[in-house]
Design a protein around this motif. Sequence first.
Motif, PDB file in Angstrom:
ATOM      1  N   TRP A 116      10.876   6.254  34.742  1.00 40.54           N
ATOM      2  CA  TRP A 116      12.120   6.527  33.772  1.00 40.54           C
ATOM      3  C   TRP A 116      13.226   7.353  34.735  1.00 40.54           C
ATOM      4  CZ3 TRP A 116      14.115  10.902  30.886  1.00 40.54           C
ATOM      5  CH2 TRP A 116      15.583  11.029  31.073  1.00 40.54           C
ATOM      6  N   PRO A 120      17.222   6.261  34.082  1.00 42.43           N
ATOM      7  CA  PRO A 120      16.905   6.247  32.835  1.00 42.43           C
ATOM      8  C   PRO A 120      17.308   4.807  32.039  1.00 42.43           C
ATOM      9  CG  PRO A 120      17.031   7.908  33.463  1.00 42.43           C
ATOM     10  CD  PRO A 120      17.287   7.698  34.291  1.00 42.43           C
ATOM     11  N   GLU A 124      15.560   1.832  29.668  1.00 41.60           N
ATOM     12  CA  GLU A 124      15.635   2.113  28.934  1.00 41.60           C
ATOM     13  C   GLU A 124      16.876   0.516  27.971  1.00 41.60           C
ATOM     14  OE1 GLU A 124      17.132   5.896  26.495  1.00 41.60           O
ATOM     15  OE2 GLU A 124      16.474   6.789  27.301  1.00 41.60           O
ATOM     16  N   LEU A 125      17.434   0.350  28.452  1.00 45.97           N
ATOM     17  CA  LEU A 125      18.474  -1.307  29.078  1.00 45.97           C
ATOM     18  C   LEU A 125      17.766  -1.918  29.008  1.00 45.97           C
ATOM     19  CD1 LEU A 125      21.145  -2.296  28.134  1.00 45.97           C
ATOM     20  CD2 LEU A 125      21.410  -2.669  30.574  1.00 45.97           C
ATOM     21  N   ILE A 128      15.160  -2.625  25.541  1.00 45.59           N
ATOM     22  CA  ILE A 128      16.721  -2.465  24.194  1.00 45.59           C
ATOM     23  C   ILE A 128      16.678  -4.050  23.996  1.00 45.59           C
ATOM     24  CG2 ILE A 128      18.543  -2.258  23.664  1.00 45.59           C
ATOM     25  CD1 ILE A 128      18.363   0.268  24.290  1.00 45.59           C
ATOM     26  N   ALA A 345       9.675  14.384  32.267  1.00 45.77           N
ATOM     27  CA  ALA A 345       9.283  13.111  31.214  1.00 45.77           C
ATOM     28  C   ALA A 345       8.060  12.224  31.261  1.00 45.77           C
ATOM     29  CB  ALA A 345      10.661  12.326  31.325  1.00 45.77           C
ATOM     30  N   LEU A 350       6.243  11.052  27.521  1.00 45.03           N
ATOM     31  CA  LEU A 350       7.725  10.531  26.680  1.00 45.03           C
ATOM     32  C   LEU A 350       8.427   9.550  26.679  1.00 45.03           C
ATOM     33  CD1 LEU A 350       9.896  13.640  26.329  1.00 45.03           C
ATOM     34  CD2 LEU A 350       8.235  13.539  24.714  1.00 45.03           C
ATOM     35  N   VAL A 351       8.333   8.561  27.914  1.00 43.29           N
ATOM     36  CA  VAL A 351       8.910   7.511  28.156  1.00 43.29           C
ATOM     37  C   VAL A 351       8.495   6.590  29.009  1.00 43.29           C
ATOM     38  CG1 VAL A 351      10.549   8.967  29.057  1.00 43.29           C
ATOM     39  CG2 VAL A 351       9.191   8.862  30.703  1.00 43.29           C
TER      40      VAL A 351
ATOM     41  N   GLU B  45      18.802  11.892  28.126  1.00 41.52           N
ATOM     42  CA  GLU B  45      17.605  12.920  27.390  1.00 41.52           C
ATOM     43  C   GLU B  45      17.119  11.564  26.813  1.00 41.52           C
ATOM     44  OE1 GLU B  45      16.125  15.630  26.372  1.00 41.52           O
ATOM     45  OE2 GLU B  45      18.017  16.340  27.750  1.00 41.52           O
ATOM     46  N   PRO B  46      15.588  11.200  26.382  1.00 37.63           N
ATOM     47  CA  PRO B  46      14.708   9.820  26.708  1.00 37.63           C
ATOM     48  C   PRO B  46      15.620   9.282  25.390  1.00 37.63           C
ATOM     49  CG  PRO B  46      13.259  11.516  27.625  1.00 37.63           C
ATOM     50  CD  PRO B  46      14.090  12.185  27.616  1.00 37.63           C
ATOM     51  N   GLY B  47      15.356   8.191  25.499  1.00 41.11           N
ATOM     52  CA  GLY B  47      15.395   7.377  24.418  1.00 41.11           C
ATOM     53  C   GLY B  47      17.774   7.424  23.694  1.00 41.11           C
ATOM     54  N   TYR B  48      17.800   7.664  24.712  1.00 43.91           N
ATOM     55  CA  TYR B  48      19.557   8.487  24.823  1.00 43.91           C
ATOM     56  C   TYR B  48      20.932   6.487  24.470  1.00 43.91           C
ATOM     57  CZ  TYR B  48      21.795   6.317  29.258  1.00 43.91           C
ATOM     58  OH  TYR B  48      22.296   5.707  29.924  1.00 43.91           O
ATOM     59  N   LEU B  49      20.024   6.182  25.404  1.00 45.92           N
ATOM     60  CA  LEU B  49      20.352   4.666  24.998  1.00 45.92           C
ATOM     61  C   LEU B  49      21.193   3.522  23.655  1.00 45.92           C
ATOM     62  CD1 LEU B  49      22.263   3.097  27.140  1.00 45.92           C
ATOM     63  CD2 LEU B  49      20.761   1.868  27.522  1.00 45.92           C
ATOM     64  N   ARG B  50      19.315   4.292  23.344  1.00 47.03           N
ATOM     65  CA  ARG B  50      18.868   3.495  21.774  1.00 47.03           C
ATOM     66  C   ARG B  50      20.269   3.520  21.098  1.00 47.03           C
ATOM     67  NH1 ARG B  50      15.186  -0.083  20.370  1.00 47.03           N
ATOM     68  NH2 ARG B  50      13.869  -0.338  22.585  1.00 47.03           N
TER      69      ARG B  50
END
Lengths: 505, 505
Positions: A116, A120, A124-125, A128, A345, A350-351, B45-50
């Motif tokens: 991550w 990141p 994350e993308l 999603i 992280a 968390l990730v 931070e983790p989860g920022y993109l969602r």
Amino acid sequence: MGSLPQETFNPLDPSTFTKESYAVVDFIADYYREVEQYPVRSRVEPGYLRELLPDSPPCSPQSIETILEDVRNDIFPGLTHWQSPNFYAYFQANASTAGFLGEMLCTGLNTVGFSWISSPAATELESIVMDWMGKMLKLPNDFLFSGGRGGGGVLHGSTCEAVVCTLAAARDTALSKTGGDGITKLVVYASDQTHFTVQKASKLIGIPPSNFRAIPTASATGYALTAESVRSAMEADVANGLVPLYLCATVGTTAAGAVDPLLGLGQVANDYGVWLHVDAAYAGSAGICPEFRHYFDGVELADSISMNPHKWFLTNMDCCCLWLKNPSSLVESLSTNPEILRNKASDAKLVVDYKDWQIALSRRFRALKLWVVMRRYGTANLMKHIRSDVSMAKYFQYLVSTDSRFEVVVPRRFALVCFRLVPVGGGGDDDGWDLNCRLIEAVNSSGRAFMTHAVLGGMYVLRFAVGSTLTETRHVEATWKLIQAKADDIYKDLTLSGLSSVAAQ
Amino acid sequence: MGSLPQETFNPLDPSTFTKESYAVVDFIADYYREVEQYPVRSRVEPGYLRELLPDSPPCSPQSIETILEDVRNDIFPGLTHWQSPNFYAYFQANASTAGFLGEMLCTGLNTVGFSWISSPAATELESIVMDWMGKMLKLPNDFLFSGGRGGGGVLHGSTCEAVVCTLAAARDTALSKTGGDGITKLVVYASDQTHFTVQKASKLIGIPPSNFRAIPTASATGYALTAESVRSAMEADVANGLVPLYLCATVGTTAAGAVDPLLGLGQVANDYGVWLHVDAAYAGSAGICPEFRHYFDGVELADSISMNPHKWFLTNMDCCCLWLKNPSSLVESLSTNPEILRNKASDAKLVVDYKDWQIALSRRFRALKLWVVMRRYGTANLMKHIRSDVSMAKYFQYLVSTDSRFEVVVPRRFALVCFRLVPVGGGGDDDGWDLNCRLIEAVNSSGRAFMTHAVLGGMYVLRFAVGSTLTETRHVEATWKLIQAKADDIYKDLTLSGLSSVAAQ
């Protein structure tokens, strides 16, 4: 020593980057304009390129113009043109502007999102986009991150990678109970129509090749697996002291576009505690249209499902989506936690660290590509794209039905039509094998279309897979006329030489 | 039914392709102009993109301008910028204009060269380019197609794939003698500095995890393996009824840039009939310069060698070169010959079918990328590029040596400097672990540079890996000043709080 480095060489100078990239964009745009004129299947002889190129790389730089000229003169003749509108072979790899733009962004940013923290947004993308795609396919919530039950998805480069990883997860879960020696007892199930990648993957992860079952299918089920045949095979293996491990069901087989019955197979898999993987590499893209979604009924019983946007979802190579209900088994099997990659992280759990969801450490930012495709076109156009290809395949099927010399040999489910010349007089010893071999070779060597073949129940069959982005109805019509003309020639030859199929009987 | 398909949707319209591609080229060029200003390591931070993106894909198309705006606003903050000139973490992934152009050509043509016939130029250019690269590295002729002794090379996506495939080849050669049950007896050797990908690959192909030997290294050898330690380990295993299978030697380890002694290790490997693989993922690129070639002495004793142009050879992700003396063992292990891919050239065994040299079936035309890099820059510039990075690393090493609070902890071989703050008063209980953790976190959280760490012989070490394409001497100087300033701050804090390393003893 405190001497400064020598004069710099700047291979990312922004103005050179822009100028030369424009030149390549223009070159590719011209290629799309002209590709229809090139012989679809390359006509070169093995070794042609070594005759043309120097033995060693140049010492001094060469201009992009020189290089592009060589691509046109030396490389193009050796290409089999997957982007030709007359490419109907294998399954297509359909390119698009949006897929290209997404790939440019991925390549330009050139991040490596293994953990991550290593970028990141890449992780994350991807999470999603996997949820977006899962929703388009109406996958059960169990497969989505947003489902909240631990499921989720990852982008791989190919189905083979998805199968290797899920097989390893299934294997290691099994071995954690039996101990390492148990590996020689594990059995993997598929059909004789399942992509050979499953057999290769099974051997790769150490399952003895003799423990791979390619269960026979028949024309009566359109070359789909039956739940009964799988159950019998598992029963027999258990009776012999073996341990059923993994079953691969296919939605849209390579040879014939067959659909294995997920609901029935899922019940068998659950009865035997076997990992069920659904390979929808090709037909998965069709699942976004409500009229095709019923082929996925029963996917709720599977452990994992994969499909390849690089086949039929306008996403340039490579891109394979893999969803799992329980990715933790995958991570358990594939994770590594070397000091050199430790970070807060990851330590805090968390990730998602996608390095633990795949074979390699390195990974490209492929999610950008799929994200750009979905946004630039929107679901409405993506459905339209699938329906247009299916519609052209239907039309081709109709054309075949208008000529009594031909027959369609399996029910068409998606945009693949399997057909053949009916052997005259009911078929010779070879049931029309030679006749259809001659036909496909005549078509392919004309350069005006490229199809590939399959063998179904011993029968030699021609596959007409519609799906290249540039294919329009006029191409389908012209190719049909070409096929008819080549059939005319073959029958004329046979009559002249007296060697008709009838005579050969 | 003979109805025609509905209105077409043309996602490869050449003028739209050109217009939108230009826009993305401009966007990426601007990125290279601006990347220096962005925080190198992402601060999200983790989860920022969602939080920022919608839950589902749009139904209607969106413009490329809108998408690029979102890339800038939503994605950029979540990137760890591998193309920043201040990126010194892991090993670099160095982008270049030529690498980008080659990738564009690959993506635009979008061929799938699994078999020779599926795009002959893709296969042939790959074989040629592998020979070119092999010649640049002065590999023995045994590894080249042009050597005429059956050797040759292939492009993979990652070292892990190269290791998985060579391990599978070695395993299957061994099992063909012992039978399938023998898999639980096979042993894989590496060092405690070998990239963890080897351990992961070993488990993946079914070698029991307890049969993986991570042989300890020590500071006395600069964290390189010794032939003696490997020989002892193999002797002990043989005495216990196990079968030595595979040894991975590294030229340029991840943690410290160490070089395992190929000549000595090759002799041990040959004595035990073990497959010797050389992992030169990072330092392989340096092998093109005569002054670094001696690190590869002994490669003639290896069975295979791999290196990653996507690390340090100006080739955008992904690209890994693997050469083998005897690829037929690889092909034996990985080949499949399904009817659907049968063709005259393959049947006649006149050609290379790269699908049998790798895990997956699908494959991209990666050779174009490496070919464009070699031609657009030429060997002279490519050597200059390697030397410039090494020179900057030497300069950094010199700067470190001017400040007595710091020390360089292992001999620098390439463009990686391992250093640390010397613990005050000879080190506390933790030998400066906490001190150096604080320092790296202070540097990384500043956003002005990104380094990663390693642990060598229990010592926490900072890695300064020079190699991002945009890095110039001024960046190295500024980063050194930043490191010094952060060290000042830490010592000031420690003095103020009375918690100095000395006090903590």
